[in-house]
Every structure is written in C-alpha cells, then in structure tokens.
Write an enzyme that holds these catalytic residues in place. Structure first.
Site, PDB file in Angstrom:
ATOM      1  CG  LEU A  76      -1.977  -0.998   1.242  1.00 40.70           C
ATOM      2  CD1 LEU A  76      -1.367  -2.470   1.661  1.00 40.70           C
ATOM      3  CD2 LEU A  76      -2.983  -0.137   2.196  1.00 40.70           C
ATOM      4  CB  ILE A 133       3.195  -5.440   7.570  1.00 46.25           C
ATOM      5  CG1 ILE A 133       2.626  -7.291   7.479  1.00 46.25           C
ATOM      6  CG2 ILE A 133       4.574  -5.191   8.027  1.00 46.25           C
ATOM      7  CD1 ILE A 133       3.373  -7.958   6.403  1.00 46.25           C
ATOM      8  N   GLY A 163       1.465   4.019   4.603  1.00 40.45           N
ATOM      9  CA  GLY A 163       2.130   3.463   3.938  1.00 40.45           C
ATOM     10  C   GLY A 163       2.578   1.878   5.316  1.00 40.45           C
ATOM     11  CB  SER A 164       1.343  -0.415   6.214  1.00 36.32           C
ATOM     12  OG  SER A 164       0.283   0.121   5.188  1.00 36.32           O
ATOM     13  CB  CYS A 165       3.157  -3.866   3.916  1.00 39.55           C
ATOM     14  SG  CYS A 165       3.165  -5.922   2.330  1.00 39.55           S
TER      15      CYS A 165
END
Length: 197
Positions: A76, A133, A163-165
């Site tokens: 993301l 995450i 901002g991530s996963c």
C-alpha cells in the site's frame, strides 16, 4: 489542520496557511473510506487491502495454520486507501500483535521484522490468515475487532496508517484470480475462489 489554516490566514501568515491547507488535504485523502460494492458471488475471497500485488507464492504458514498455503502480498502506497476489509465472512479465531521495526513496506523481510497484527477468519468452508504490517511511515496499526468477533465479507476491521503492507494466507487449493503487479481494492477485488474437494 483546517483550524490551523484559518488561524494563520486570520493572522496574515498566508504562506504558512498554504502549507497547513495542503497537509489538511493530504490527511483527508489518506483517511478516506470510499464505498465499495461487495461481490455476492459465493466461495470467493476478496482483497483485504488496496494496493499493488507484490508477491504470489506457495509457502508454509507456521504462525497459526501450520500447513502449506498460498500467500498474497499487497503493498500500500501513501496514495492508497488504508482501511482493511474482511476477505471472507466468519469468526476471528486467532489474533496476534507483534511489536517490531519499521522497515520500508516493500522490503521482503518486513513480514518478519516489522510491527504487525495478524487475525485468522474462519467459517465452515475455509479459513484465511491476514497480517497488517507497518512500514517506514506507518507507525500505528489499528484494529476495530476482538477475538471471536463475527465479520461479514467486505466489512471494515482495521487500518494501517501511512504506507504499509498486507499479507493474506489462503488454502492451497484456492484458485488465484489476480497476478503480480495488479492493483487491487479492498472488499471489491476477487483475489481467489474456493475449490471444494
């Protein structure tokens, strides 16, 4: 930020007011929650997050499921919607939060080293493990559910800020419906279909 914009305009600090206004627009865009049309097709698994498919792999999941699974990793960016949605309907049977680092979300090792929150959603047909995450900018993972909570398919259940996963682990026999590099949307894009033996 909008209040700060108004105050600085009233005080005559127009250049500072512009900065506050731009920041207000950024935050409003980041925390947006657009309406999604949840597919009604049976036996499908939906994307839990907006973003770009970074990896589709066959792996052994050793945190909770303890079996061979199909894993999909979604990155993301700060421009994606960061609200997470349930990929299937069911009950949360497992929930685990791990403190960690804040490496960039596109690095392979983030699933092991970064702050993360994992839930397992189970119904009478299947179970999926979803991990939020944190990334380089994402410093807070938010969850609006508890263990034994009942989720509807496509229901909002959490958010990763800035901002991530997101990773999702599915049964080995799930038919994957997306490909690497594709952009998906939470609660909207079908990423897999169940095959009943």
């Amino acid at each position: 930020m909008l209040i700060a914009t108004v105050i600085t305009v009233c005080l005559g600090y127009y250049s500072i007011a512009i900065v506050f206004f731009i920041l207000a627009l950024f935050f409003a865009n980041f925390f947006r929650n657009p309406k999604r049309v949840i597919p009604t097709e049976p036996d499908v698994i939906l994307s839990p997050a907006d973003g770009k498919i970074m990896e589709i792999a066959d792996v052994y999941e050793d945190l909770y499921l303890h079996r061979e699974c199909k894993k999909v990793t979604i990155f993301l960016s700060v421009f994606d919607v960061h609200a997470n949605r349930a990929p299937i309907e069911g009950k949360i049977t497992y929930r685990h939060y791990t403190m960690g680092s804040f490496l960039p979300a596109f690095k392979e090792e983030v699933g092991f080293e970064n702050e993360r929150h994992t839930i397992c959603i189970e119904n009478d047909k299947t179970e999926v493990l979803v991990t939020q995450i944190a990334g380089l900018l994402a410093r807070r993972i938010v969850s609006w559910t508890d263990l034994d909570s009942q989720l509807e398919r496509g229901q909002l259940y959490g958010m990763i800020k800035f901002g991530s996963c997101t990773e999702i682990y599915m049964d080995k026999n799930v038919e994957i419906c997306i490909e690497k590099g594709q952009h998906v949307t939470a609660g909207d894009t079908i990423i897999g279909r169940l095959h009943h033996e």
